[in-house]
Scaffold this motif. Structure first.
Motif, PDB file in Angstrom:
ATOM      1  N   ALA A   1       0.865  -1.192   0.000  1.00  0.00           N
ATOM      2  CA  ALA A   1       0.000   0.000   0.000  1.00  0.00           C
ATOM      3  C   ALA A   1       0.898   1.239   0.000  1.00  0.00           C
ATOM      4  CB  ALA A   1      -0.932  -0.002   1.210  1.00  0.00           C
TER       5      ALA A   1
ATOM      6  N   LYS B   1       0.564   4.297  -0.099  1.00  0.00           N
ATOM      7  CA  LYS B   1       0.263   5.478   0.706  1.00  0.00           C
ATOM      8  C   LYS B   1       1.078   5.552   1.995  1.00  0.00           C
ATOM      9  CE  LYS B   1      -4.111   4.213   1.430  1.00  0.00           C
ATOM     10  NZ  LYS B   1      -4.091   2.786   1.039  1.00  0.00           N
TER      11      LYS B   1
ATOM     12  N   ASP C   1      -0.547  -1.145  -4.297  1.00  0.00           N
ATOM     13  CA  ASP C   1      -1.938  -0.735  -4.065  1.00  0.00           C
ATOM     14  C   ASP C   1      -1.919   0.777  -3.937  1.00  0.00           C
ATOM     15  OD1 ASP C   1      -4.598  -0.406  -2.956  1.00  0.00           O
ATOM     16  OD2 ASP C   1      -3.632  -0.333  -0.993  1.00  0.00           O
TER      17      ASP C   1
ATOM     18  N   ARG D   1     -15.157  -3.051  -4.357  1.00  0.00           N
ATOM     19  CA  ARG D   1     -14.874  -3.032  -2.920  1.00  0.00           C
ATOM     20  C   ARG D   1     -16.181  -3.143  -2.148  1.00  0.00           C
ATOM     21  NH1 ARG D   1     -11.200   1.137   0.575  1.00  0.00           N
ATOM     22  NH2 ARG D   1     -11.735   0.359   2.633  1.00  0.00           N
TER      23      ARG D   1
ATOM     24  N   VAL E   1      -9.246   5.025  11.719  1.00  0.00           N
ATOM     25  CA  VAL E   1      -8.675   4.087  10.743  1.00  0.00           C
ATOM     26  C   VAL E   1      -9.520   2.813  10.643  1.00  0.00           C
ATOM     27  CG1 VAL E   1      -6.318   4.988  10.812  1.00  0.00           C
ATOM     28  CG2 VAL E   1      -6.964   3.178  12.392  1.00  0.00           C
TER      29      VAL E   1
ATOM     30  N   GLY F   1      -9.721  -1.924   7.966  1.00  0.00           N
ATOM     31  CA  GLY F   1      -9.120  -0.980   8.892  1.00  0.00           C
ATOM     32  C   GLY F   1      -7.622  -1.180   8.976  1.00  0.00           C
ATOM     33  N   SER F   2      -7.005  -0.367   9.821  1.00  0.00           N
ATOM     34  CA  SER F   2      -5.546  -0.348   9.893  1.00  0.00           C
ATOM     35  C   SER F   2      -5.106  -0.538  11.347  1.00  0.00           C
ATOM     36  CB  SER F   2      -5.074   1.007   9.362  1.00  0.00           C
ATOM     37  OG  SER F   2      -3.719   0.990   9.052  1.00  0.00           O
ATOM     38  N   GLN F   3      -3.824  -0.906  11.523  1.00  0.00           N
ATOM     39  CA  GLN F   3      -3.254  -1.156  12.864  1.00  0.00           C
ATOM     40  C   GLN F   3      -4.140  -2.138  13.630  1.00  0.00           C
ATOM     41  OE1 GLN F   3      -0.419  -0.897  13.925  1.00  0.00           O
ATOM     42  NE2 GLN F   3      -0.567  -1.141  16.099  1.00  0.00           N
TER      43      GLN F   3
ATOM     44  N   LEU G   1      -2.583  -5.054   8.816  1.00  0.00           N
ATOM     45  CA  LEU G   1      -1.797  -5.752   9.847  1.00  0.00           C
ATOM     46  C   LEU G   1      -1.076  -4.741  10.746  1.00  0.00           C
ATOM     47  CD1 LEU G   1      -0.683  -8.449  10.953  1.00  0.00           C
ATOM     48  CD2 LEU G   1       1.182  -8.238   9.294  1.00  0.00           C
TER      49      LEU G   1
ATOM     50  N   GLY H   1       0.552  -2.026   4.195  1.00  0.00           N
ATOM     51  CA  GLY H   1       1.284  -0.772   4.051  1.00  0.00           C
ATOM     52  C   GLY H   1       2.166  -0.573   5.272  1.00  0.00           C
ATOM     53  N   ARG H   2       1.519  -0.253   6.382  1.00  0.00           N
ATOM     54  CA  ARG H   2       2.227   0.026   7.627  1.00  0.00           C
ATOM     55  C   ARG H   2       3.243  -1.064   7.994  1.00  0.00           C
ATOM     56  NH1 ARG H   2      -0.243   2.907  11.817  1.00  0.00           N
ATOM     57  NH2 ARG H   2      -2.230   2.449  10.807  1.00  0.00           N
TER      58      ARG H   2
ATOM     59  N   ARG I   1       0.845  11.721  13.637  1.00  0.00           N
ATOM     60  CA  ARG I   1       0.092  10.610  14.254  1.00  0.00           C
ATOM     61  C   ARG I   1      -0.241  10.833  15.741  1.00  0.00           C
ATOM     62  NH1 ARG I   1       1.128   5.944  14.649  1.00  0.00           N
ATOM     63  NH2 ARG I   1      -0.824   5.132  13.870  1.00  0.00           N
TER      64      ARG I   1
ATOM     65  N   TYR J   1      -4.179  11.034  16.129  1.00  0.00           N
ATOM     66  CA  TYR J   1      -4.829   9.812  16.629  1.00  0.00           C
ATOM     67  C   TYR J   1      -4.514   9.532  18.096  1.00  0.00           C
ATOM     68  CZ  TYR J   1      -4.288   8.893  11.570  1.00  0.00           C
ATOM     69  OH  TYR J   1      -4.257   8.979  10.206  1.00  0.00           O
TER      70      TYR J   1
ATOM     71  N   TYR K   1       3.145   6.291   7.316  1.00  0.00           N
ATOM     72  CA  TYR K   1       2.238   7.408   7.605  1.00  0.00           C
ATOM     73  C   TYR K   1       2.943   8.514   8.403  1.00  0.00           C
ATOM     74  CZ  TYR K   1      -0.924   3.730   6.133  1.00  0.00           C
ATOM     75  OH  TYR K   1      -1.511   2.715   5.429  1.00  0.00           O
TER      76      TYR K   1
ATOM     77  N   MET L   1       2.494  12.155   5.523  1.00  0.00           N
ATOM     78  CA  MET L   1       1.429  13.002   6.077  1.00  0.00           C
ATOM     79  C   MET L   1       1.977  14.326   6.600  1.00  0.00           C
ATOM     80  SD  MET L   1      -0.900  10.128   8.030  1.00  0.00           S
ATOM     81  CE  MET L   1      -2.337  11.140   8.362  1.00  0.00           C
TER      82      MET L   1
HETATM   83  N1  LLP Z   1      -5.644  -0.956   1.361  1.00  0.00           N
HETATM   84  C1  LLP Z   1      -6.495   0.079   1.456  1.00  0.00           C
HETATM   85  C2  LLP Z   1      -7.633   0.167   0.548  1.00  0.00           C
HETATM   86  C3  LLP Z   1      -6.292   1.063   2.435  1.00  0.00           C
HETATM   87  O1  LLP Z   1      -7.134   2.076   2.542  1.00  0.00           O
HETATM   88  C4  LLP Z   1      -5.176   0.967   3.316  1.00  0.00           C
HETATM   89  C5  LLP Z   1      -4.919   1.979   4.340  1.00  0.00           C
HETATM   90  C6  LLP Z   1      -4.292  -0.129   3.155  1.00  0.00           C
HETATM   91  C7  LLP Z   1      -4.573  -1.071   2.183  1.00  0.00           C
HETATM   92  C8  LLP Z   1      -3.069  -0.314   3.991  1.00  0.00           C
HETATM   93  O2  LLP Z   1      -3.385  -0.493   5.334  1.00  0.00           O
HETATM   94  P1  LLP Z   1      -2.208  -0.787   6.398  1.00  0.00           P
HETATM   95  O3  LLP Z   1      -1.641  -2.146   6.049  1.00  0.00           O
HETATM   96  O4  LLP Z   1      -1.202   0.271   6.262  1.00  0.00           O
HETATM   97  O5  LLP Z   1      -2.896  -0.769   7.700  1.00  0.00           O
HETATM   98  N2  LLP Z   1      -2.835   7.317   8.517  1.00  0.00           N
HETATM   99  C9  LLP Z   1      -3.277   6.234   9.361  1.00  0.00           C
HETATM  100  C10 LLP Z   1      -3.503   4.974   8.590  1.00  0.00           C
HETATM  101  C11 LLP Z   1      -4.496   5.110   7.436  1.00  0.00           C
HETATM  102  C12 LLP Z   1      -4.684   3.845   6.644  1.00  0.00           C
HETATM  103  C13 LLP Z   1      -5.493   4.111   5.427  1.00  0.00           C
HETATM  104  N3  LLP Z   1      -5.694   2.980   4.567  1.00  0.00           N
HETATM  105  C14 LLP Z   1      -2.272   6.042  10.493  1.00  0.00           C
HETATM  106  O6  LLP Z   1      -1.288   6.773  10.538  1.00  0.00           O
HETATM  107  O7  LLP Z   1      -2.467   5.204  11.361  1.00  0.00           O
END
Ligand code: LLP
Length: 404
Positions: free
Chosen positions: A46, A48, A67, A137, A150, A189-191, A229, A268-269, A305, A309, A368, A372
């Protein structure tokens, strides 16, 4: 752990900066790529979470896909070596330009989040004489037990298409002549830290939803479970690599995969958080009425962050490793320079007695963090500094450091 040889070099570098441990990144990515083969699950990073080119290039070189959630992310991913055929594009609000560019690039799939979007992509593909691959989706209404900002898979969230529109969706897909339906996409969701429970529930619910669409006559060739994750913010050294295997095993064990069906994940994270630290210096130590403040040169504009959050990041005094005598521990409110009361790195943090000029690391900042950042208060962006290229980092001006 940030190794002492690097910390010594930090003395020469202007702060604040984002430090990336490229060895840890490589190790993490290699583990992920090998698990992806073992479980036969396609992994799309991911983008982002961190868009630094060197980081993207290292991830793409291991064969993972991408992604993306904006047209610019798609372009950046392609520029950094991710093949278009392994790049997916999600997001509730894609502009016409973003759709056109991604369609022209021939991406693996648009992850569409509304019936209206599917209708528009079909119309654009027809108008330009192209075909677009479209995954849908779904909002499965699952509570990911994480921070409400999140959480994305509940009916109250703007993401995905919910159950009441499933019939209309199947009907629309049947009528679209310029798109190819490739499968279903989820991201709740995330985290997420309750890995075994939450992802098992997601996989089982996904199985039911796949059956529903199959009964409607649609072939679901791809199932994407999204990312989410969690990582260990409390102990970045003890758990420097996230629980990728548990995640993949949980999904595999709980989802009845059809013959020939491809599964996907979008971390991503968990790929980049632990390899990054925000490095800063102590500017001043202030004795408040009831507490001591440690004022750093990194602020909420560099890493939002904690302010946004209430997120926890471990804080370490790196300079104290080099002191000859043991420094007494002291509780500090560690704060940034930005003119907002929420610009706080941590309250009552126990750190070795700290002095002006000490180097401080804010850990687990690879995801992030830099992406950000803002220039609030007209502050400069903190640059990226890579562990294998410390010699090229912006230099700290010694003149200033000699002043009292
Ligand atoms: N796929 C989609 C469609 C998503 O929206 C996201 C994250 C991911 C994958 C990746 O998720 P991860 O594996 O990173 O949890 N800024 C926030 C986190 C926002 C996550 C947004 N979407 C933070 O700093 O905690």
């Amino acid at each position: 752990m940030i190794d002492p040889a690097s910390i010594e070099k930090f003395e020469q570098i202007a702060t604040p900066f984002y430090y990336y441990d490229m060895e840890l990144l490589g190790h993490t990515v290699d583990i992920l790529a090998s698990l992806s083969r073992k479980y036969d699950i396609d992994v799309h990073y991911a983008v982002k979470a961190n868009v630094e080119k060197r980081i993207l290039e290292r991830i793409s070189s291991s064969g993972l896909g991408a992604d993306c959630v904006s047209g610019n992310e798609v372009l950046r991913a392609l520029e950094c070596g991710f093949p278009a055929g392994k790049t997916v594009f999600a997001g509730v609000g894609k502009s016409d330009r973003e759709i056109y560019d991604a369609m022209t690039a021939g991406i693996e799939a648009f992850n569409c989040e509304s019936l209206h979007e599917i209708y528009v992509i079909n119309a654009m593909a027809r108008a330009y004489g192209m075909r677009a691959r479209v995954a849908v989706r779904i909002n499965p209404n699952i509570d990911a037990h994480t921070h409400k900002y999140v959480t994305t898979g509940l009916f109250e969230n703007k993401f995905g298409i919910a159950g009441h529109e499933f019939d209309a969706l199947a009907d629309l897909l049947g009528r679209c002549d310029s798109i190819d339906f490739t499968g279903l996409h989820f991201h709740i969701g995330s985290q997420i830290t309750e890995v075994g429970d939450v992802f098992a529930l997601e996989a089982r619910r996904t199985g039911e939803i796949v059956s529903y669409f199959e009964d409607k006559g649609l072939k679901v060739d791809n199932v994407d479970f999204g990312g989410g994750l969690g990582v260990d913010y409390e102990d970045p050294d003890g758990n420097s690599v996230a629980r990728f295997e548990l995640w993949m095993k949980t999904v595999s064990d709980n989802f009845p995969r059809r013959p020939g069906q491809k599964l996907h994940l979008e971390p991503g994270r968990s790929v980049v958080a632990q390899c990054g630290s925000l490095i800063s210096r102590v500017l001043f130590v202030k004795r408040g009425e009831t507490k001591n403040f440690l004022i750093l040169d990194a602020g909420m504009n560099d890493l939002i962050r904690p302010a946004l959050y209430g997120a926890y990041h471990k804080i370490e005094n790196l300079s104290s490793h080099f002191r000859r005598s043991f420094s007494e521990m002291q509780a500090y409110d560690v704060v940034g320079p930005v003119c907002e009361s929420s610009d706080v790195w941590g309250q009552g943090r126990l750190l070795p007695m700290s002095v002006r000029g000490d180097l401080i690391a804010i850990r687990s900042a690879g995801a992030y963090g830099q992406v950000m950042a803002s220039r609030y208060n007209l502050r400069d962006f903190a640059p990226a500094v890579f562990s294998d290229d410390l010699g090229n980092a912006p230099r700290y001006e010694d003149y200033f450091s000699r002043l009292p």
